[in-house]
Design a protein around this motif. Structure first.
Motif, PDB file in Angstrom:
ATOM      1  N   ALA A   1       0.857  -1.185   0.000  1.00 20.32           N
ATOM      2  CA  ALA A   1       0.000   0.000   0.000  1.00 20.32           C
ATOM      3  C   ALA A   1       0.892   1.234   0.000  1.00 20.32           C
ATOM      4  CB  ALA A   1      -0.895  -0.013   1.235  1.00 20.32           C
ATOM      5  N   ASP A   2       0.427   2.291  -0.637  1.00 25.11           N
ATOM      6  CA  ASP A   2       1.235   3.513  -0.729  1.00 25.11           C
ATOM      7  C   ASP A   2       1.638   4.032   0.647  1.00 25.11           C
ATOM      8  OD1 ASP A   2      -0.527   4.951  -3.599  1.00 25.11           O
ATOM      9  OD2 ASP A   2       1.114   3.494  -3.472  1.00 25.11           O
ATOM     10  N   SER A   3       0.777   3.854   1.616  1.00 22.37           N
ATOM     11  CA  SER A   3       1.030   4.416   2.947  1.00 22.37           C
ATOM     12  C   SER A   3       2.204   3.764   3.668  1.00 22.37           C
ATOM     13  CB  SER A   3      -0.228   4.285   3.810  1.00 22.37           C
ATOM     14  OG  SER A   3      -0.583   2.921   3.968  1.00 22.37           O
ATOM     15  N   VAL A   4       2.624   2.576   3.218  1.00 26.65           N
ATOM     16  CA  VAL A   4       3.717   1.878   3.919  1.00 26.65           C
ATOM     17  C   VAL A   4       4.949   1.680   3.040  1.00 26.65           C
ATOM     18  CG1 VAL A   4       2.035   0.694   5.373  1.00 26.65           C
ATOM     19  CG2 VAL A   4       2.978  -0.483   3.361  1.00 26.65           C
ATOM     20  N   LYS A   5       4.871   2.079   1.783  1.00 26.95           N
ATOM     21  CA  LYS A   5       6.024   1.920   0.893  1.00 26.95           C
ATOM     22  C   LYS A   5       7.231   2.653   1.447  1.00 26.95           C
ATOM     23  CE  LYS A   5       3.709   1.087  -3.520  1.00 26.95           C
ATOM     24  NZ  LYS A   5       3.330   1.643  -4.843  1.00 26.95           N
ATOM     25  N   GLY A   6       8.367   1.975   1.414  1.00 23.19           N
ATOM     26  CA  GLY A   6       9.598   2.554   1.927  1.00 23.19           C
ATOM     27  C   GLY A   6       9.798   2.341   3.421  1.00 23.19           C
ATOM     28  N   ARG A   7       8.754   1.869   4.122  1.00 23.37           N
ATOM     29  CA  ARG A   7       8.873   1.632   5.568  1.00 23.37           C
ATOM     30  C   ARG A   7       8.679   0.159   5.936  1.00 23.37           C
ATOM     31  NH1 ARG A   7       5.203   3.626   8.885  1.00 23.37           N
ATOM     32  NH2 ARG A   7       3.555   3.863   7.324  1.00 23.37           N
ATOM     33  N   PHE A   8       7.809  -0.543   5.227  1.00 26.24           N
ATOM     34  CA  PHE A   8       7.519  -1.950   5.527  1.00 26.24           C
ATOM     35  C   PHE A   8       8.210  -2.836   4.488  1.00 26.24           C
ATOM     36  CE2 PHE A   8       3.192  -1.512   7.947  1.00 26.24           C
ATOM     37  CZ  PHE A   8       3.760  -0.542   8.752  1.00 26.24           C
ATOM     38  N   ILE A   9       8.641  -4.008   4.931  1.00 26.75           N
ATOM     39  CA  ILE A   9       9.266  -4.977   4.038  1.00 26.75           C
ATOM     40  C   ILE A   9       8.623  -6.339   4.267  1.00 26.75           C
ATOM     41  CG2 ILE A   9      11.408  -6.120   3.360  1.00 26.75           C
ATOM     42  CD1 ILE A   9      12.898  -3.681   4.519  1.00 26.75           C
ATOM     43  N   ILE A  10       8.179  -6.968   3.184  1.00 34.59           N
ATOM     44  CA  ILE A  10       7.609  -8.311   3.276  1.00 34.59           C
ATOM     45  C   ILE A  10       8.595  -9.299   2.681  1.00 34.59           C
ATOM     46  CG2 ILE A  10       6.372  -8.192   1.056  1.00 34.59           C
ATOM     47  CD1 ILE A  10       4.044  -9.678   2.476  1.00 34.59           C
ATOM     48  N   SER A  11       8.713 -10.464   3.308  1.00 31.25           N
ATOM     49  CA  SER A  11       9.615 -11.504   2.821  1.00 31.25           C
ATOM     50  C   SER A  11       9.047 -12.864   3.210  1.00 31.25           C
ATOM     51  CB  SER A  11      11.016 -11.321   3.420  1.00 31.25           C
ATOM     52  OG  SER A  11      10.976 -11.442   4.831  1.00 31.25           O
ATOM     53  N   ARG A  12       9.545 -13.901   2.561  1.00 29.94           N
ATOM     54  CA  ARG A  12       9.071 -15.240   2.910  1.00 29.94           C
ATOM     55  C   ARG A  12      10.230 -16.211   3.019  1.00 29.94           C
ATOM     56  NH1 ARG A  12       4.532 -16.858  -0.829  1.00 29.94           N
ATOM     57  NH2 ARG A  12       4.648 -18.796   0.375  1.00 29.94           N
ATOM     58  N   ASP A  13      10.066 -17.175   3.915  1.00 30.59           N
ATOM     59  CA  ASP A  13      11.011 -18.267   4.111  1.00 30.59           C
ATOM     60  C   ASP A  13      10.203 -19.548   4.026  1.00 30.59           C
ATOM     61  OD1 ASP A  13      13.583 -19.013   6.597  1.00 30.59           O
ATOM     62  OD2 ASP A  13      12.755 -20.207   5.000  1.00 30.59           O
ATOM     63  N   ASN A  14      10.168 -20.150   2.847  1.00 30.13           N
ATOM     64  CA  ASN A  14       9.324 -21.334   2.649  1.00 30.13           C
ATOM     65  C   ASN A  14       9.803 -22.528   3.473  1.00 30.13           C
ATOM     66  OD1 ASN A  14       7.550 -20.051   0.874  1.00 30.13           O
ATOM     67  ND2 ASN A  14       8.776 -20.583  -0.928  1.00 30.13           N
ATOM     68  N   ALA A  15      11.083 -22.595   3.758  1.00 26.55           N
ATOM     69  CA  ALA A  15      11.596 -23.688   4.588  1.00 26.55           C
ATOM     70  C   ALA A  15      10.995 -23.638   5.990  1.00 26.55           C
ATOM     71  CB  ALA A  15      13.111 -23.617   4.669  1.00 26.55           C
ATOM     72  N   LYS A  16      10.639 -22.439   6.428  1.00 26.76           N
ATOM     73  CA  LYS A  16      10.008 -22.264   7.738  1.00 26.76           C
ATOM     74  C   LYS A  16       8.507 -22.032   7.620  1.00 26.76           C
ATOM     75  CE  LYS A  16      14.142 -20.293   9.888  1.00 26.76           C
ATOM     76  NZ  LYS A  16      14.724 -19.136  10.608  1.00 26.76           N
ATOM     77  N   SER A  17       7.983 -22.088   6.387  1.00 31.92           N
ATOM     78  CA  SER A  17       6.558 -21.845   6.140  1.00 31.92           C
ATOM     79  C   SER A  17       6.101 -20.541   6.789  1.00 31.92           C
ATOM     80  CB  SER A  17       5.702 -23.011   6.669  1.00 31.92           C
ATOM     81  OG  SER A  17       5.998 -24.199   5.965  1.00 31.92           O
ATOM     82  N   THR A  18       6.910 -19.515   6.608  1.00 27.17           N
ATOM     83  CA  THR A  18       6.636 -18.252   7.289  1.00 27.17           C
ATOM     84  C   THR A  18       6.862 -17.067   6.356  1.00 27.17           C
ATOM     85  OG1 THR A  18       7.257 -19.172   9.440  1.00 27.17           O
ATOM     86  CG2 THR A  18       7.229 -16.781   9.257  1.00 27.17           C
ATOM     87  N   VAL A  19       5.961 -16.111   6.433  1.00 32.84           N
ATOM     88  CA  VAL A  19       6.123 -14.803   5.800  1.00 32.84           C
ATOM     89  C   VAL A  19       6.285 -13.778   6.916  1.00 32.84           C
ATOM     90  CG1 VAL A  19       4.875 -12.976   4.590  1.00 32.84           C
ATOM     91  CG2 VAL A  19       4.974 -15.266   3.614  1.00 32.84           C
TER      92      VAL A  19
END
Length: 128
Positions: free
Chosen positions: A61-79
């Protein structure tokens, strides 16, 4: 697949917080994971999306761009949703949701329409 959010709590304005979304009983990598937020008195809104498989497509969302980061680790089944420079407007219940074989290609306002499964949410407070 079932999803469980964690990591919520109290954070000071300007601080950081990371929210994990962990999957079980399913093929985690087949699902895009999307974070939503529902703030008091407001409708639920999309925050960030990471595509299925290797997560090479992300959107915010525009309101969080540059501040929030999303990532995933499939080996841990976690985002993970890493929230930096958190502001009072970021407070609310954070839900993670999953959409099978989804690539986050739609507008953030349309993400709701594609979700197959939902977690129960984790609460984030922002206060000094």
């Amino acid at each position: 697949l079932q999803l469980v959010e964690s990591g919520g709590g109290l954070v000071q304005p300007g601080g950081s917080l990371t929210l994990p979304c962990t999957g079980s009983r399913g093929t985690f990598e087949d699902y895009a994971i999307v974070w939503f937020r529902q703030s008091p008195g407001k409708e639920r809104e999309g925050v960030s999306c990471i595509s299925w498989s290797n997560g090479n497509l992300v959107d915010y969302a525009d309101s969080v761009k540059g501040r929030f980061i999303i990532s995933r680790d499939n080996a841990k089944s976690t985002v993970f949703l890493q929230m930096n420079n958190v502001q009072p407007a970021n407070a609310g219940i954070y839900y993670c949701a999953g959409a099978e074989y989804y690539d986050c290609s739609n507008d953030v306002t349309q993400w709701d329409d594609y979700m197959d499964i939902w977690g129960k949410g984790t609460l984030v407070f922002v206060s000094s």
